[in-house]
Design a protein around this motif. Structure first.
Motif, PDB file in Angstrom:
ATOM      1  N   PRO A 169       8.919   8.399  -8.462  1.00  0.00           N
ATOM      2  CA  PRO A 169       9.087   9.067  -7.159  1.00  0.00           C
ATOM      3  C   PRO A 169       7.817   9.027  -6.312  1.00  0.00           C
ATOM      4  O   PRO A 169       7.876   9.248  -5.101  1.00  0.00           O
ATOM      5  CB  PRO A 169       9.468  10.500  -7.531  1.00  0.00           C
ATOM      6  N   ASN A 170       6.664   8.733  -6.952  1.00  0.00           N
ATOM      7  CA  ASN A 170       5.418   8.629  -6.185  1.00  0.00           C
ATOM      8  C   ASN A 170       5.199   7.237  -5.608  1.00  0.00           C
ATOM      9  O   ASN A 170       4.205   6.985  -4.932  1.00  0.00           O
ATOM     10  CB  ASN A 170       4.223   8.993  -7.070  1.00  0.00           C
ATOM     11  N   SER A 171       6.119   6.326  -5.910  1.00  0.00           N
ATOM     12  CA  SER A 171       5.994   4.968  -5.369  1.00  0.00           C
ATOM     13  C   SER A 171       5.904   5.039  -3.853  1.00  0.00           C
ATOM     14  O   SER A 171       6.568   5.860  -3.205  1.00  0.00           O
ATOM     15  CB  SER A 171       7.211   4.137  -5.787  1.00  0.00           C
ATOM     16  N   MET A 210       2.371 -12.933  -1.765  1.00  0.00           N
ATOM     17  CA  MET A 210       3.668 -12.357  -1.419  1.00  0.00           C
ATOM     18  C   MET A 210       4.460 -12.059  -2.687  1.00  0.00           C
ATOM     19  O   MET A 210       4.484 -12.875  -3.611  1.00  0.00           O
ATOM     20  CB  MET A 210       4.414 -13.405  -0.588  1.00  0.00           C
ATOM     21  N   ASN A 211       5.091 -10.889  -2.736  1.00  0.00           N
ATOM     22  CA  ASN A 211       5.984 -10.585  -3.856  1.00  0.00           C
ATOM     23  C   ASN A 211       7.095  -9.637  -3.390  1.00  0.00           C
ATOM     24  O   ASN A 211       7.096  -9.181  -2.233  1.00  0.00           O
ATOM     25  CB  ASN A 211       5.193 -10.010  -5.040  1.00  0.00           C
ATOM     26  N   TYR A 212       8.002  -9.342  -4.301  1.00  0.00           N
ATOM     27  CA  TYR A 212       9.164  -8.522  -3.943  1.00  0.00           C
ATOM     28  C   TYR A 212       8.751  -7.101  -3.552  1.00  0.00           C
ATOM     29  O   TYR A 212       9.384  -6.493  -2.689  1.00  0.00           O
ATOM     30  CB  TYR A 212      10.146  -8.494  -5.114  1.00  0.00           C
ATOM     31  N   HIS A 213       7.683  -6.596  -4.160  1.00  0.00           N
ATOM     32  CA  HIS A 213       7.205  -5.252  -3.848  1.00  0.00           C
ATOM     33  C   HIS A 213       6.754  -5.169  -2.382  1.00  0.00           C
ATOM     34  O   HIS A 213       7.156  -4.275  -1.635  1.00  0.00           O
ATOM     35  CB  HIS A 213       6.053  -4.906  -4.799  1.00  0.00           C
ATOM     36  N   ASP A 220      -3.720  -3.977  -0.664  1.00  0.00           N
ATOM     37  CA  ASP A 220      -3.704  -2.825  -1.588  1.00  0.00           C
ATOM     38  C   ASP A 220      -3.261  -3.308  -2.975  1.00  0.00           C
ATOM     39  O   ASP A 220      -2.141  -3.808  -3.129  1.00  0.00           O
ATOM     40  CB  ASP A 220      -2.721  -1.784  -1.035  1.00  0.00           C
ATOM     41  N   PRO A 221      -4.126  -3.151  -4.001  1.00  0.00           N
ATOM     42  CA  PRO A 221      -3.783  -3.737  -5.311  1.00  0.00           C
ATOM     43  C   PRO A 221      -2.527  -3.147  -5.937  1.00  0.00           C
ATOM     44  O   PRO A 221      -1.892  -3.783  -6.781  1.00  0.00           O
ATOM     45  CB  PRO A 221      -5.023  -3.448  -6.175  1.00  0.00           C
ATOM     46  N   ARG A 222      -2.138  -1.944  -5.518  1.00  0.00           N
ATOM     47  CA  ARG A 222      -0.911  -1.361  -6.074  1.00  0.00           C
ATOM     48  C   ARG A 222       0.302  -2.231  -5.769  1.00  0.00           C
ATOM     49  O   ARG A 222       1.302  -2.206  -6.487  1.00  0.00           O
ATOM     50  CB  ARG A 222      -0.683   0.043  -5.500  1.00  0.00           C
ATOM     51  N   LEU A 223       0.206  -3.002  -4.682  1.00  0.00           N
ATOM     52  CA  LEU A 223       1.344  -3.848  -4.295  1.00  0.00           C
ATOM     53  C   LEU A 223       1.475  -5.091  -5.174  1.00  0.00           C
ATOM     54  O   LEU A 223       2.474  -5.803  -5.089  1.00  0.00           O
ATOM     55  CB  LEU A 223       1.214  -4.260  -2.825  1.00  0.00           C
ATOM     56  N   ASN A 224       0.448  -5.351  -5.995  1.00  0.00           N
ATOM     57  CA  ASN A 224       0.569  -6.485  -6.931  1.00  0.00           C
ATOM     58  C   ASN A 224       1.350  -6.111  -8.186  1.00  0.00           C
ATOM     59  O   ASN A 224       1.722  -6.982  -8.967  1.00  0.00           O
ATOM     60  CB  ASN A 224      -0.818  -7.015  -7.307  1.00  0.00           C
TER      61      ASN A 224
END
Lengths: 302, 302
Positions: A142-144, A164-167, A130-134
């Motif tokens: 609050p919509n995170s 891999m990232n912190y998100h 999911d590109p949002r995770l980049n």
């Protein structure tokens, strides 16, 4: 003690004794995107002797479909049925052993190989690519996704993620911490893998960070050396373990996988191990054979 | 067994018995960017009673300078000398205990707090917030930092990095694997920290992934509960341990740090722990006092 493959006679013995060859891929057939010497010739040799060849890889970043293409790019023709990847093994584990209902979603820490194999057996995945995770984790939104965990998630699977990232780590952690009832599955637990002359962080190291944060380890690692993967291969291909040899470049996954599964083993030194590492082991833990490279099987016959 | 702070008399006793108050920050004074109730009033109360206050934080993402600003943004006036962060403790450790020559560079996995404190004692840092590390790792670029390790690096330090990614992890791993002689230092080893009602991955979890991949653990964790941090605080402020109390929200870092350092302790329940967690401990491992929140010290006096 291991037999060093260093003559035509030894290769002849191997060709006589075994009718099925299980291969690890990275470090055995290729290193990153570089095919190792005489691999095409060696695989052609085995096929010309009517040997069954099966490719067993802990690399979960690719699906079996992707692997067929990867082989093709190297000029190697293999079928999807000849490939067992840890992404495929994980999908089989979740659907046939865990029997997770198909209306459950699966949270993925990992790449498209895992997503594709899970979709092929009928699951919906979330997370993953999911590109949002980049994007960086934004705790002020609050919509995170981190404040909106999906109640339909029925399992968490984690594998190697080169992005891999912190998100991603944080989201995975929330499912593990807030939903302790969810099964937590690892594709494999290799701490490193070889690429371009380097050792890079493997699935095990990516998973370790979320496992450490969550205070819980995966209930199952589906790749080598899990004997469940061997059982699945033996069942599918109806192979005779006494006539099968496992070829790999890692003592703690490939060789252990073969030995624990009742197979003879061949370690090649083109990947992560050295002869010194072999000699440090107790005699009964050493591979049956050691070769400098897989291509030696072809070269000694010439 | 812990004494629950629940009356004016108990607060009076605490104010009489202790002349120095060491405070953890996150989970005690604030949660993320939200100040906890009656913190300003409680700190003013302590200062009006001529108590010495010292802020001890394992958050390495900020320098002491940044911390002064953070306090100011909450309406709290503190001096740089009242702050001990794990970033500062790490810089002190590397310069005064390791005595790393100042012409050596330090590879940083972490944020600007670490870089700033290391620069203040005279080191050059690399890695850290270098924007090139926010790009994906590119193994096809021979100019990539991963193929060009800096020979002047003399130590590796790792802490929390909210922008942690596979590229940073991979570079850190190369220094640890290819240069086993380099000291490997952790700012702190908290597995999680509280923020916005969540538990997020702490420095310990970020560090664990590279430590697992490298097969080596940090030689030192400079933050709480390392007694070296307490020794440094005691020496700098000439405090009497028998008249000092450590206030925190975590049993395994703050309370252990106080107890191991010979101090009485006060656990506040505004962070990561619950009363159930306290009651699970052996009597002599429980904090001296437990309060629902730090602001209770002020409120019970009204």
């Amino acid at each position: 003690m291991s037999i060093k493959v260093a003559s035509k006679d030894q290769v002849d013995t191997i060709l006589t004794k075994y009718d099925t060859f299980l291969f690890d891929c990275d470090g055995v057939l290729w290193l990153g995107d570089h095919l190792l010497p005489k691999i095409i010739e060696t695989l052609n040799l085995l096929r010309s002797h009517n040997k069954k060849v099966i490719f067993v890889t802990n690399n979960s970043t690719k699906s079996r479909e992707n692997y067929v293409s990867k082989f093709e790019n190297f000029g190697l023709k293999v079928s999807k049925g000849e490939i067992f990847s840890s992404s495929f093994a994980s999908a089989v584990y979740i659907s046939t052993i865990l029997k997770l209902p198909k209306d459950k979603k699966i949270w993925v820490l990992g790449q498209s190989g895992i997503e594709d194999e899970l979709k092929e057996v009928g699951y919906t995945t979330i997370g993953g690519t999911d590109p949002r995770l980049n994007e960086p984790l934004n705790l002020n939104d609050p919509n995170s996704m981190i404040f909106n965990l999906d109640p339909d998630v029925g399992a968490v699977i984690a594998g190697l993620d080169l992005n891999m990232n912190y998100h991603k780590m944080s989201l995975t952690l929330q499912y593990l911490l807030q939903k302790p009832e969810l099964p937590f599955i690892a594709t494999n637990i290799d701490s490193t893998y070889p690429s371009k002359g380097l050792k890079l962080a493997g699935a095990g190291s990516v998973i370790e960070s979320v496992a450490f944060a969550a205070g819980r380890q995966p209930m199952c690692s589906c790749g080598k050396p899990n004997p469940g993967m061997m059982d699945a291969i033996v069942a599918k291909h109806a192979i005779d373990r006494s006539k099968t040899i496992m070829v790999g470049d890692r003592l703690n996954t490939d060789m252990k996988f073969g030995r624990d599964g009742g197979l003879d083993t061949l370690l090649v030194l083109t990947g992560i191990e050295t002869m010194e590492n072999v000699e440090k082991l107790a005699t009964d833990e050493q591979p049956t054979y050691v070769a400098n490279k897989l291509g030696d099987l072809y070269e000694y016959l010439q």
